[in-house]
Design a protein around this motif. Structure first.
Motif, PDB file in Angstrom:
ATOM      1  N   MET A 191       0.848  -1.192   0.000  1.00  0.00           N
ATOM      2  CA  MET A 191       0.000   0.000   0.000  1.00  0.00           C
ATOM      3  C   MET A 191       0.883   1.241   0.000  1.00  0.00           C
ATOM      4  O   MET A 191       1.426   1.620   1.033  1.00  0.00           O
ATOM      5  CB  MET A 191      -0.899  -0.006   1.248  1.00  0.00           C
TER       6      MET A 191
ATOM      7  N   ALA B 288      -0.089   4.184  -1.751  1.00  0.00           N
ATOM      8  CA  ALA B 288      -0.860   5.405  -2.031  1.00  0.00           C
ATOM      9  C   ALA B 288      -0.845   6.366  -0.847  1.00  0.00           C
ATOM     10  O   ALA B 288      -0.846   5.938   0.311  1.00  0.00           O
ATOM     11  CB  ALA B 288      -2.302   5.038  -2.385  1.00  0.00           C
TER      12      ALA B 288
ATOM     13  N   PRO C   9     -11.859   5.668   5.173  1.00  0.00           N
ATOM     14  CA  PRO C   9     -11.428   4.337   5.624  1.00  0.00           C
ATOM     15  C   PRO C   9      -9.911   4.219   5.506  1.00  0.00           C
ATOM     16  O   PRO C   9      -9.313   4.779   4.593  1.00  0.00           O
ATOM     17  CB  PRO C   9     -12.119   3.383   4.644  1.00  0.00           C
TER      18      PRO C   9
ATOM     19  N   LEU D 238      -5.053   0.347   4.241  1.00  0.00           N
ATOM     20  CA  LEU D 238      -4.009  -0.573   4.720  1.00  0.00           C
ATOM     21  C   LEU D 238      -4.503  -1.346   5.942  1.00  0.00           C
ATOM     22  O   LEU D 238      -4.395  -2.576   5.989  1.00  0.00           O
ATOM     23  CB  LEU D 238      -2.732   0.214   5.042  1.00  0.00           C
TER      24      LEU D 238
ATOM     25  N   PHE E 297       3.505   1.870   3.770  1.00  0.00           N
ATOM     26  CA  PHE E 297       4.494   2.946   3.721  1.00  0.00           C
ATOM     27  C   PHE E 297       4.192   3.925   4.837  1.00  0.00           C
ATOM     28  O   PHE E 297       3.046   4.047   5.268  1.00  0.00           O
ATOM     29  CB  PHE E 297       4.460   3.659   2.364  1.00  0.00           C
TER      30      PHE E 297
ATOM     31  N   LYS F 260       2.990   2.150  13.607  1.00  0.00           N
ATOM     32  CA  LYS F 260       2.071   2.026  12.468  1.00  0.00           C
ATOM     33  C   LYS F 260       1.963   0.574  12.006  1.00  0.00           C
ATOM     34  O   LYS F 260       0.890   0.089  11.678  1.00  0.00           O
ATOM     35  CB  LYS F 260       2.603   2.911  11.325  1.00  0.00           C
TER      36      LYS F 260
ATOM     37  N   LYS G 263      -1.719  -1.108  12.112  1.00  0.00           N
ATOM     38  CA  LYS G 263      -2.418  -1.364  10.850  1.00  0.00           C
ATOM     39  C   LYS G 263      -2.373  -2.836  10.439  1.00  0.00           C
ATOM     40  O   LYS G 263      -2.868  -3.195   9.378  1.00  0.00           O
ATOM     41  CB  LYS G 263      -1.816  -0.495   9.746  1.00  0.00           C
TER      42      LYS G 263
HETATM   43  O1  C5P Z   1      -1.387   6.627   8.681  1.00  0.00           O
HETATM   44  P1  C5P Z   1      -0.559   6.945   7.485  1.00  0.00           P
HETATM   45  O2  C5P Z   1      -1.328   7.674   6.410  1.00  0.00           O
HETATM   46  O3  C5P Z   1       0.747   7.602   7.790  1.00  0.00           O
HETATM   47  O4  C5P Z   1      -0.198   5.515   6.904  1.00  0.00           O
HETATM   48  C1  C5P Z   1       0.471   5.344   5.694  1.00  0.00           C
HETATM   49  C2  C5P Z   1       0.202   3.968   5.145  1.00  0.00           C
HETATM   50  O5  C5P Z   1      -1.167   3.637   5.260  1.00  0.00           O
HETATM   51  C3  C5P Z   1       0.532   3.874   3.677  1.00  0.00           C
HETATM   52  O6  C5P Z   1       0.889   2.543   3.388  1.00  0.00           O
HETATM   53  C4  C5P Z   1      -0.820   4.229   3.036  1.00  0.00           C
HETATM   54  O7  C5P Z   1      -0.920   3.695   1.719  1.00  0.00           O
HETATM   55  C5  C5P Z   1      -1.791   3.583   3.979  1.00  0.00           C
HETATM   56  N1  C5P Z   1      -3.079   4.268   4.116  1.00  0.00           N
HETATM   57  C6  C5P Z   1      -4.206   3.696   3.606  1.00  0.00           C
HETATM   58  N2  C5P Z   1      -5.432   4.291   3.776  1.00  0.00           N
HETATM   59  C7  C5P Z   1      -5.550   5.446   4.446  1.00  0.00           C
HETATM   60  C8  C5P Z   1      -4.399   6.045   4.969  1.00  0.00           C
HETATM   61  C9  C5P Z   1      -3.189   5.441   4.792  1.00  0.00           C
HETATM   62  O8  C5P Z   1      -4.113   2.635   2.974  1.00  0.00           O
HETATM   63  N3  C5P Z   1      -6.747   6.002   4.600  1.00  0.00           N
END
Ligand code: C5P
Length: 397
Positions: free
Chosen positions: A273, A275, A305, A308, A324, A338, A342
């Motif tokens: 993930m 993005a 939502p 990740l 990431f 994190k 996650k």
């Molecule tokens: O919490 P944060 O945004 O720093 O986390 C980054 C990671 O979580 C990345 O891998 C990002 O692709 C993923 N992410 C996600 N959905 C979100 C927020 C972050 O998949 N709403």
């Protein structure tokens, strides 16, 4: 690079385009890497490079015609097409792509492509409009369905003065792709889901909340996983990047669309993930917000939502989940937290205080259960290759 090419025979078809002269450099690199190059020059190709220069660099006879009886006596075209370990078409013109896609056999090059059971790599180069034309894109989709690898052209200024995709990729990139064709494919049979780019969250019918994510890192990872044999679904936010070879792309705009597309892509063995998903979306107004001289409008935000976390805790959780983390301080501590929160196995932690968004280079740390590794400063492509190989090792240590 290049060791995999040593001792291999490459049938090189040079099409008629201004980029044909770069095929000469490719011949030199291939020979330097220890390959034998059997050159074929199309009638139009011979308008750009001479059989003499191509033949001299290859150290081989250049074949140009179906009707050369001497050639037929030495090696018929059917044999020729099968004597090679790989057929490379460089440059692959719009015309050659079209003829190959429709199975025509009206010159030596197209006949060889139709008669062969050898893997084929097409390296396109053409005017940007020709590249973007629906007919060319349709032909490329057909060729890929037929199992042919079609590289993405580079973006840039063209010989004709226009700007955009259509330039022949750099010879080093072509060599890398040729090497990958011979390399091991340890991720064959695995499905990888990759997210990339930003999301755009509408405020009203004409405005959105977004961020500066370019998508480069995620696209490079998708390409690197595909190069190792994985079937890759790339869920991409709004970015203008070419889809890497061998990758299935799903375009989305908002975080909620991205979450839906990811869920639909399961089951997967691997999720990466990348993005930069917008954390919040706005309560969308039905009509364009107007300046009416009164108070500035308040935008109410709702949390998006976490894709990740959703994948990390999913009933169909992929065996390996990679996230990431873009942080400006306490990089490793935040990345470790994190990872746990996650449900990710690995986190690639990025110090974005250094202006990483949109750049080609980055400095990352790899964080897993055992701790962290500093991967140093490197191009995003190198991070992608290193991560893809690490993933491959995870599945077949
Ligand atoms: O919490 P944060 O945004 O720093 O986390 C980054 C990671 O979580 C990345 O891998 C990002 O692709 C993923 N992410 C996600 N959905 C979100 C927020 C972050 O998949 N709403």
């Amino acid at each position: 690079m290049g060791a995999a090419v040593h001792g291999k025979t490459i049938l090189l078809i040079v099409g008629g385009g201004i980029a044909a002269f770069k095929a000469l450099e490719l011949v030199r690199e291939l020979r330097r890497a220890g390959a034998r190059v059997l050159p074929v020059l199309t009638e139009n190709g011979a308008r750009f490079v001479t059989p003499l220069s191509l033949g001299a660099l290859a150290g081989e006879l250049v074949r140009t015609s179906l009707w050369d009886l001497e050639d037929e006596a030495a090696m018929g075209h059917i044999q020729l097409s099968r004597a090679a370990d790989l057929i490379v078409v460089c440059p692959a013109t719009a015309d050659l792509l079209a003829r190959a896609a429709t199975g025509q056999a009206n010159d030596l090059a197209s006949t060889l492509l139709l008669a062969t059971d050898t893997p084929v790599l097409m390296v396109p180069a053409m005017n940007v409009r020709m590249w973007q034309h629906a007919a060319t894109q349709r032909n490329i989709a057909t060729l890929r369905d037929d199992g042919i690898t079609v590289m993405m052209p580079d973006d840039g200024e063209m010989a004709c003065g226009e700007y955009g995709p259509g330039r022949l990729p750099e010879v080093t990139a072509i060599m890398a792709e040729i090497t990958a064709q011979f390399g091991p494919k340890p991720l064959t049979g695995r499905h990888a889901l990759v997210t990339a780019g930003p999301t755009h969250e509408p405020i009203d019918p004409v405005r959105f909340i977004g961020n500066h994510s370019s998508g480069k890192q995620g696209f490079a990872i998708a390409g690197a996983l595909a190069a190792l044999g994985a079937r890759v679904t790339l869920v991409a936010g709004p970015v203008h990047l070419a889809t890497p070879a061998g990758v299935t792309r799903v375009d989305v705009i908002t975080a909620r669309d991205m979450a839906t597309a990811c869920a639909a892509a399961l089951p997967a063995d691997i999720a990466v993930m990348v993005a930069a998903v917008a954390d919040w979306r706005a309560e969308t107004a039905d009509h364009k917000l107007k300046k009416d001289g009164g108070a500035t409008p308040a935008i109410a935000l709702v949390e998006n939502p976490d894709i990740l976390a959703g994948i990390g805790h999913h009933a169909q959780r992929p065996a390996l989940v990679v996230g990431f983390a873009a942080e400006t301080r306490d990089l490793l501590a935040n990345a470790a937290a994190k990872r746990a929160r996650k449900g990710a196995d690995w986190i690639i932690a990025n110090d974005v205080g250094e202006g990483v968004f949109g750049a080609d280079a980055t400095h990352v740390h790899f964080v897993n259960q055992a701790g962290s590794e500093d991967w140093g400063a490197s191009p995003k492509q190198a991070v992608a290759d290193r991560l893809a190989h690490r993933i491959a090792r995870h599945f077949s240590p």
